[in-house]
Write an enzyme that holds these catalytic residues in place. Structure first.
Site, mmCIF file in Angstrom:
data_model
loop_
_atom_site.group_PDB
_atom_site.id
_atom_site.type_symbol
_atom_site.label_atom_id
_atom_site.label_comp_id
_atom_site.label_asym_id
_atom_site.label_seq_id
_atom_site.Cartn_x
_atom_site.Cartn_y
_atom_site.Cartn_z
ATOM 1 N N ASN A 11 0.861 -1.182 0.000
ATOM 2 C CA ASN A 11 0.000 0.000 0.000
ATOM 3 C C ASN A 11 0.895 1.229 0.000
ATOM 4 O O ASN A 11 1.436 1.614 1.040
ATOM 5 C CB ASN A 11 -0.925 -0.010 1.221
ATOM 6 N N ARG A 92 -2.816 -2.339 -3.148
ATOM 7 C CA ARG A 92 -3.963 -1.439 -3.009
ATOM 8 C C ARG A 92 -3.815 -0.309 -4.026
ATOM 9 O O ARG A 92 -2.773 0.338 -4.111
ATOM 10 C CB ARG A 92 -4.015 -0.838 -1.609
ATOM 11 N N HIS A 181 -12.751 3.628 0.057
ATOM 12 C CA HIS A 181 -12.788 2.679 1.179
ATOM 13 C C HIS A 181 -13.508 1.387 0.809
ATOM 14 O O HIS A 181 -13.979 0.654 1.683
ATOM 15 C CB HIS A 181 -13.496 3.293 2.407
ATOM 16 N N ARG A 246 -10.353 16.547 6.611
ATOM 17 C CA ARG A 246 -11.127 16.869 5.410
ATOM 18 C C ARG A 246 -12.474 17.453 5.807
ATOM 19 O O ARG A 246 -13.087 17.024 6.779
ATOM 20 C CB ARG A 246 -11.345 15.623 4.545
ATOM 21 N N GLU A 393 -8.318 -4.710 5.737
ATOM 22 C CA GLU A 393 -8.164 -4.537 4.296
ATOM 23 C C GLU A 393 -7.014 -5.372 3.743
ATOM 24 O O GLU A 393 -7.089 -5.891 2.628
ATOM 25 C CB GLU A 393 -7.952 -3.050 3.981
#
Length: 408
Positions: A11, A92, A181, A246, A393
């Site tokens: 990742n 990923r 996600h 964010r 994940e």
């Protein structure tokens, strides 16, 4: 570890590199690495190996500080270790656009398409591609697989992914909602369905769940019978819930107003919406819910406001997503905040009481671990459940990789 071997899961983020050696059957990690401050002279890699239940961490300085250089350095070190056989490499990738509806084996054509989609994820896809290039160079004899954050959401109907903007923007520039996600939402929704099927005999083909991934990045997804039908993130990860740094949903005219008043570029304003907004901006203190919860308890007004806005926005989106489901069987909470913040879960359930969600304080305090079915944090009754289901994940990426390698 199982005798079959392990998958290298890679990742590469905008300023970090993560790598893990994952057993796809058990989820155990023989090795995990975190590279920080990639792209700067201060780049470092923390490498942890686990054997016999004991872990050992070393910090190394990569020979090169780029994503490609740092990952190549770590992979070379990996080959020198006494580790289980390698079955493949799973990567990923953030943005698969409308091109990739599932995980795929990587060849030169796929890599080229990942590069082309960088316009939709300029901070992430170039780094993801660099990681793929480095790993293919060091491990050329292994199959490499791309697992896309956006792929799970490609089952959304058009009515849920189209923006009400000029058609040319959609047709020529790909302006639509993609969601993010997806790897987490897919893993968690599958695990929740398994738990509910085993405990209550629910039919997974008709199960209506909202999965709320709450961490520094946050999104919620409506999952109907195992398929994503709506989600909160859009073209980029900026849309939707309030997050650590964010803003989430925002009137786009704000960008014009701030640019007019400050003379700042659109690029600079969007940077601030991504990295200087959210919980950090509202609290004036921190983007960490643990810090904010402690300060709110001490009476810090900014911390209280940040948590209230965060929960209010999350509740609004969860309730809205039930429209796409036609009801709700379970709210599934995951991510660093969703799995660990008792107070946030309590506040969220209080705002969603009209949906039939009722907190069981004891089960919530135990993060749902002692409940029946596993993860249940609501009282028994005709209404929906609230569950805590930890995400993984890396394990999903490892399993997708093995499945595709075995098909070849």
């Amino acid at each position: 570890m199982s005798s079959s071997g392990s998958v290298v899961v890679v990742n590469c983020g905008s300023s970090s590199v993560k790598l893990a050696l994952v057993d796809p059957e058990t989820g155990e990690r023989a090795l995990s690495c975190l590279g920080e401050r990639i792209g700067s002279p201060d780049a470092v890699v923390h490498m942890t190996t686990t054997s016999g239940g004991e872990s050992r961490t070393r910090t190394i300085t990569p020979a090169a500080t780029t994503h490609r250089g740092a990952l190549a350095h770590v992979l070379q070190r990996l080959l020198d270790l006494d580790l289980p056989p390698l079955l493949g490499v799973g990567h990923r990738v953030v943005q698969g656009g409308s091109v990739f509806r599932g995980s795929v084996r990587i060849d030169d054509r796929v890599l080229g398409q990942i590069h082309e989609l960088s316009a939709l994820a300029p901070l992430h896809n170039p780094a993801n591609a660099s990681g793929i290039e480095a790993a293919r160079a060091v491990l050329p004899d292994l199959e490499h697989v791309a697992v896309f954050d956006t792929a799970f959401h490609q089952t959304m109907p058009e009515v849920n992914y189209r923006y009400a903007v000029p058609a040319r923007w959609y047709e020529e520039f790909g302006v639509r909602r993609y969601g993010m996600h997806g790897t987490s939402h897919r893993f968690v929704s599958q695990r929740a369905a398994q738990i509910l099927t085993e405990a209550d005999g629910r039919d997974p083909a008709t199960l209506k769940t909202v999965v709320a991934h709450l961490g520094n990045g946050c999104s919620a997804t409506a999952v109907l019978g195992g398929r994503s039908v709506d989600t909160t993130m859009g073209l980029t990860p900026l849309e939707g819930l309030v997050m650590g740094t964010r803003s989430g949903d925002l009137d786009p005219a704000v960008v014009e107003l701030v640019a007019d008043r400050t003379g700042e570029s659109v690029t600079e304003i969007v940077r601030q919406l991504n990295s200087a907004s959210g919980l950090l901006a509202l609290s004036g203190l921190s983007n960490d819910v643990r810090t904010l919860s402690g300060k709110a308890a001490e009476g810090h007004a900014g911390a209280r406001l940040a948590l209230e806005v965060f929960v209010h926005r999350a509740a609004k989106h969860v309730a809205a997503l039930t429209v796409s489901l036609g009801g709700l069987d379970a709210l599934v909470l995951t991510g660093g905040i969703g799995e660990n913040a008792v107070n946030v879960r309590s506040m969220l359930l209080a705002r969603l009481a009209h949906l039939g969600l009722v907190e069981d304080p004891a089960a919530n305090a135990d993060h749902g671990r002692g409940s029946t079915p596993a993860g249940r944090i609501t009282v028994s009754g005709p209404g929906p459940l609230a569950m805590v289901v930890p995400t993984d994940e890396e394990l999903l990426i490892a399993r997708d990789t093995v499945a595709l390698v075995r098909q070849h």
